[in-house]
Design a protein around this motif. Structure first.
Motif, short mmCIF file in Angstrom:
data_model
loop_
_atom_site.label_atom_id
_atom_site.label_comp_id
_atom_site.label_asym_id
_atom_site.label_seq_id
_atom_site.Cartn_x
_atom_site.Cartn_y
_atom_site.Cartn_z
N ALA A 1 0.66 -1.24 0.01
CA ALA A 1 0.04 0.08 -0.03
C ALA A 1 0.73 1.30 0.07
CB ALA A 1 -0.88 -0.04 1.29
N THR A 2 2.30 1.23 0.28
CA THR A 2 3.17 2.48 0.25
C THR A 2 3.23 2.75 -1.23
OG1 THR A 2 3.94 1.39 2.13
CG2 THR A 2 5.20 3.41 1.03
N PRO A 3 3.28 3.78 -1.39
CA PRO A 3 3.67 4.58 -2.88
C PRO A 3 5.07 4.26 -3.01
CG PRO A 3 2.43 6.16 -1.64
CD PRO A 3 2.60 5.03 -0.61
N PRO A 4 5.48 3.81 -4.39
CA PRO A 4 6.89 3.46 -4.68
C PRO A 4 7.80 4.71 -4.39
CG PRO A 4 5.64 3.41 -6.60
CD PRO A 4 4.54 3.53 -5.37
N GLN A 5 7.16 6.04 -4.99
CA GLN A 5 8.24 7.26 -4.62
C GLN A 5 8.35 7.54 -3.20
OE1 GLN A 5 5.49 6.60 -6.53
NE2 GLN A 5 6.59 6.92 -8.46
N ALA B 1 -3.28 5.76 -4.00
CA ALA B 1 -2.94 6.26 -2.77
C ALA B 1 -2.60 7.78 -3.33
CB ALA B 1 -1.38 5.88 -2.24
N VAL B 2 -3.03 8.19 -4.41
CA VAL B 2 -2.98 9.65 -4.77
C VAL B 2 -4.27 10.41 -4.24
CG1 VAL B 2 -3.13 11.39 -6.97
CG2 VAL B 2 -1.74 9.19 -6.91
N ARG B 3 -3.70 11.65 -3.64
CA ARG B 3 -4.63 12.55 -3.27
C ARG B 3 -5.28 13.53 -4.36
NH1 ARG B 3 -1.86 16.00 0.79
NH2 ARG B 3 -0.09 15.60 -0.46
N VAL B 4 -6.40 13.15 -4.69
CA VAL B 4 -6.98 13.94 -5.83
C VAL B 4 -7.99 15.04 -5.22
CG1 VAL B 4 -8.56 14.08 -7.85
CG2 VAL B 4 -6.78 12.16 -7.66
#
Length: 519
Positions: free
Chosen positions: A17-21, A511-514
């Protein structure tokens, strides 16, 4: 065996669940800094019963083993990790600030305020109860001093956060050397109060200035001024040498934390020795970053660090309450060694080490009780459970599922965001969109959208979320290293008529905040 499998399964879920960046080394440094402060306080703080000087009876006073066992001073070099926390704080602020000062600042202040409000909400009635029960005022003062002592740190951190735009300007102008300005302020203040025997209040200029040094170094790190190993190595060597010289020849104490009865405290307020020591710590932290990043690739290690970061302020604010609680309960059983006995021998140190798991167990219970206050902060932008009514979502003139892939797939998720020369590139239905076109703004006002659909702009270079009456922009928030909500999958953005997850018409942004704002 089943329990171990469940732990491993949870660790894999957190890892996935952790963003790769996300820079996991930054989170590891934050967690280690928090653990250092907590462990240090538990080791050097003792509640010792003593006779009351006023009305007889027994009162509790705090004492430190460092006062009677100076050979323990090197422990403070390990556990006094506040500079690393400010280093990470400066890094996080530099990475997350993209303009919109007041909304950005308000968001970060709320993160700090709500856990503090929970602490106050508990201890105000507890204090009233202690007064009504006739507990001596000295004891109440001792307990409250320990419980609220972490707040000074948060006050300084809040003040430096408010100075972020000015601090960024300074770092962009001078790079890592910007930290030399507040370091010079500390040096002058120490010269006035120690060398020239000036007033002691001059030292309080060091409180913001001293911690601004690692905060600026964190910003320099975020902006690329501390690439490679040469700069951090010089920070480590120079800071360590300067600290040794100040202790050996300038009369600064060897302990990097305050000691009861000491004429000079390196921490309250911070001295030049504390600043040079912090610079050395920051250099070491940066040198260890690559090793930490490799270690954080292991799901179990990363899951532990992620859990600490999700509730870092809860752990920090309640760790002294855990010590006070165990000590108070211990008083009912007499005076257990290492808990309510004077810290005057190596035996006390061994006994106190045996109590650390008990402190940790009580802190875990407090964490389970109050973590939702802090976890609620991380999700305020996303408003879980309140789906956006997208109507028949589309990309261009095609239904969303057909254009973005199979139904149930993520159309836009953080894994699609790649950094390139400071820009973020989002791939949506085969079109590349630059981060500046999306006008990154993680703190815009979220508004409900009715009968909206996703459209690709002219030439596929802009993404617009349009509706009948008013234009609405889709804005991609920057990867905020201080936003623990990025460690969790986003709640789905649901379509109309109660569509469930994985159905056509749903836009799941991972997991992007839009965030949405009226055009």
């Amino acid at each position: 065996m089943t329990g171990l499998k469940q732990v491993r399964r949870l660790a894999r879920r957190v890892d996935a669940a952790t963003p790769p960046q996300r820079d996991r080394a930054v989170d590891a440094l934050r967690a280690l800094a928090i653990a250092g402060v907590i462990g240090g306080h538990w080791l050097v703080t003792a509640l010792v019963p003593g006779p009351s000087t006023g009305h007889g009876g027994t009162v509790l006073n705090d004492n430190s083993p460092l006062a009677s066992m100076s050979w323990l001073a090197p422990l403070s070099w390990v556990f006094q990790t506040l500079a690393v926390f400010f280093l990470v704080g400066g890094y996080s602020s530099a990475r997350s600030y993209r303009g919109g000062y007041l909304p950005w600042l308000r968001k970060r202040m709320v993160r700090l305020a709500r856990p503090i409000a929970a602490l106050v909400a508990v201890w105000v009635p507890v204090t009233v109860g202690l007064l009504l029960a006739g507990v001596p005022g000295t004891t109440i003062h001792t307990l409250l001093f320990l419980v609220i002592s972490p707040l000074w740190f948060l006050g300084v951190y809040a003040g430096l956060t408010a100075l972020t735009p000015a601090a960024l300007w300074l770092v962009r102008r001078f790079g890592a050397w910007a930290a030399a300005f507040p370091a010079a302020v500390v040096a002058v203040a120490d010269l006035v109060r120690f060398g020239l025997h000036g007033p002691g209040w001059v030292g309080w200029f060091n409180l913001p200035a001293g911690w601004l040094v690692p905060y600026l170094l964190g910003m320099a790190w975020a902006l690329g001024s501390l690439r490679g190993r040469r700069g951090p190595a010089l920070m480590l060597a120079g800071g360590a040498a300067a600290t040794a010289a100040l202790i050996t020849w300038a009369g600064y104490p060897a302990s990097m934390v305050g000691v009861n009865g000491a004429h000079i405290s390196n921490l309250n307020p911070p001295t030049l020795a504390a600043v040079t020591f912090g610079i050395a710590q920051c250099g070491l932290a940066l040198l260890l970053r690559d090793r930490l990043a490799r270690a954080m690739r292991r799901p179990l290690a990363w899951a532990a660090i992620a859990m600490v970061n999700l509730s870092a302020m809860t752990l920090f604010l309640w760790h002294e309450t855990a010590l006070v609680t165990v000590s108070s309960l211990g008083a009912l059983a007499g005076r257990p060694g290492g808990l309510l006995t004077a810290p005057t021998s190596g035996l006390w140190v061994a006994e106190r080490l045996a109590w650390l798991p008990v402190f940790a167990l009580v802190l875990s219970g407090l964490w389970l009780t109050f973590r939702r206050v802090e976890r609620g902060l991380a999700g305020t932008d996303r408003q879980p459970g309140r789906g956006l009514d997208l109507g028949q979502a589309q990309v261009g003139d095609q239904p969303l599922a057909a254009a973005g892939g199979q139904a149930g797939q993520h159309v836009l998720e953080f894994g699609d965001v790649a950094g390139h020369h400071g820009e973020q590139v989002v791939h949506l239905a085969g079109h590349g969109v630059r981060g500046d076109d999306l006008r990154q703004g993680p703190d815009q006002v979220v508004e409900p959208v009715a009968r909206a659909h996703v459209m690709t702009g002219q030439g596929g270079r802009h993404v617009d979320l349009q509706r009948e009456a008013a234009g609405v922009r889709v804005e991609l928030g920057a990867d905020d290293p201080d936003d623990t909500g990025l460690l969790e999958p986003a709640d789905p953005v649901q379509g109309r008529r109660g569509r469930q997850a994985d159905q056509a018409g749903q836009l799941d942004v991972g997991a992007v905040r839009v965030l949405l704002q009226r055009g």
